[in-house]
Design a protein around this motif. Sequence first.
Motif, PDB file in Angstrom:
ATOM      1  N   ILE A 167      47.063  39.909  40.841  1.00  0.00           N
ATOM      2  CA  ILE A 167      45.864  39.157  40.473  1.00  0.00           C
ATOM      3  C   ILE A 167      46.300  38.072  39.500  1.00  0.00           C
ATOM      4  CG2 ILE A 167      43.550  39.217  39.468  1.00  0.00           C
ATOM      5  CD1 ILE A 167      43.498  42.242  40.005  1.00  0.00           C
ATOM      6  N   GLY A 168      46.099  36.828  39.871  1.00  0.00           N
ATOM      7  CA  GLY A 168      46.426  35.722  38.979  1.00  0.00           C
ATOM      8  C   GLY A 168      47.852  35.725  38.476  1.00  0.00           C
ATOM      9  N   GLY A 169      48.790  36.107  39.310  1.00  0.00           N
ATOM     10  CA  GLY A 169      50.196  36.123  38.919  1.00  0.00           C
ATOM     11  C   GLY A 169      50.638  37.393  38.205  1.00  0.00           C
ATOM     12  N   HIS A 225      31.769  33.456  35.979  1.00  0.00           N
ATOM     13  CA  HIS A 225      32.653  32.525  36.696  1.00  0.00           C
ATOM     14  C   HIS A 225      33.378  33.218  37.844  1.00  0.00           C
ATOM     15  CE1 HIS A 225      32.119  30.313  32.934  1.00  0.00           C
ATOM     16  NE2 HIS A 225      32.362  29.236  33.659  1.00  0.00           N
ATOM     17  N   SER A 226      33.810  32.411  38.811  1.00  0.00           N
ATOM     18  CA  SER A 226      34.626  32.882  39.935  1.00  0.00           C
ATOM     19  C   SER A 226      35.902  32.063  40.007  1.00  0.00           C
ATOM     20  CB  SER A 226      33.883  32.676  41.266  1.00  0.00           C
ATOM     21  OG  SER A 226      32.680  33.374  41.275  1.00  0.00           O
ATOM     22  N   TRP A 227      36.920  32.647  40.626  1.00  0.00           N
ATOM     23  CA  TRP A 227      38.166  31.968  40.966  1.00  0.00           C
ATOM     24  C   TRP A 227      38.921  31.438  39.737  1.00  0.00           C
ATOM     25  CZ3 TRP A 227      37.535  34.108  45.287  1.00  0.00           C
ATOM     26  CH2 TRP A 227      36.403  33.943  46.075  1.00  0.00           C
ATOM     27  N   GLY A 235      44.711  27.037  43.760  1.00  0.00           N
ATOM     28  CA  GLY A 235      44.190  26.199  44.831  1.00  0.00           C
ATOM     29  C   GLY A 235      42.680  26.184  44.941  1.00  0.00           C
ATOM     30  N   ARG A 236      41.998  26.915  44.086  1.00  0.00           N
ATOM     31  CA  ARG A 236      40.525  26.916  44.095  1.00  0.00           C
ATOM     32  C   ARG A 236      40.031  26.514  42.718  1.00  0.00           C
ATOM     33  NH1 ARG A 236      37.934  31.273  48.045  1.00  0.00           N
ATOM     34  NH2 ARG A 236      36.274  29.751  47.989  1.00  0.00           N
ATOM     35  N   GLU A 261      37.930  36.957  42.911  1.00  0.00           N
ATOM     36  CA  GLU A 261      39.241  36.311  42.903  1.00  0.00           C
ATOM     37  C   GLU A 261      39.918  36.598  44.238  1.00  0.00           C
ATOM     38  OE1 GLU A 261      40.451  34.400  40.527  1.00  0.00           O
ATOM     39  OE2 GLU A 261      39.188  34.916  38.796  1.00  0.00           O
ATOM     40  N   LEU A 262      40.909  35.776  44.567  1.00  0.00           N
ATOM     41  CA  LEU A 262      41.777  36.086  45.698  1.00  0.00           C
ATOM     42  C   LEU A 262      42.950  36.881  45.137  1.00  0.00           C
ATOM     43  CD1 LEU A 262      41.843  32.748  47.750  1.00  0.00           C
ATOM     44  CD2 LEU A 262      40.417  34.764  48.089  1.00  0.00           C
TER      45      LEU A 262
END
Length: 164
Positions: free
Chosen positions: A110-112, A148-150, A155-156, A25-26
């Motif tokens: 992470i993810g908000g 899974h990723s992202w 935005g991804r 994740e970003l």
Amino acid sequence: MSEIASKASKRETERRAMVTVGWRELVGLPDLGLAALPAKIDTGARTSSLHGTVLEQYERDGEQFVRFAVDFPQSHVRQVCEAVHVDWRGITSSNGETQRRLIIKTPLVIGGVKFRAEISLADRSDMKFPMLIGRSALRRRFVVDSGHSWLKTAGRDPVEGHKP
């Protein structure tokens, strides 16, 4: 309801409330000025780790601080960061070697979901990701979907499997 059934029901409710993230994740470290930092989510690691080169340790107002650099060689960028130095700890790396690492504590997003996390500073220059998120940071907040990723990266598009 028995005590065992009650505990199982509570765990199930907590699990449903947790956010599902992918194996990468970003993430953001807002107090360090770092956003959209690629991170590998690694439940096999206890402590989160950030690629950082310690530049200086100092004291301010009775607290220990560290100044360090986070390098992004692909874009030729160096971000200099400051954080409260929490501790020195022996951290066993993936190759089985124990290293004495400096630990900082700073907000992580992470993810908000924003929370304070302990992060070791290490040389991750040989690693694909400048940050690794360990299970201590994930605990009681996130469930990891390793296929899974992202999943929580704005935005991804999510990616299935381990494709780049």
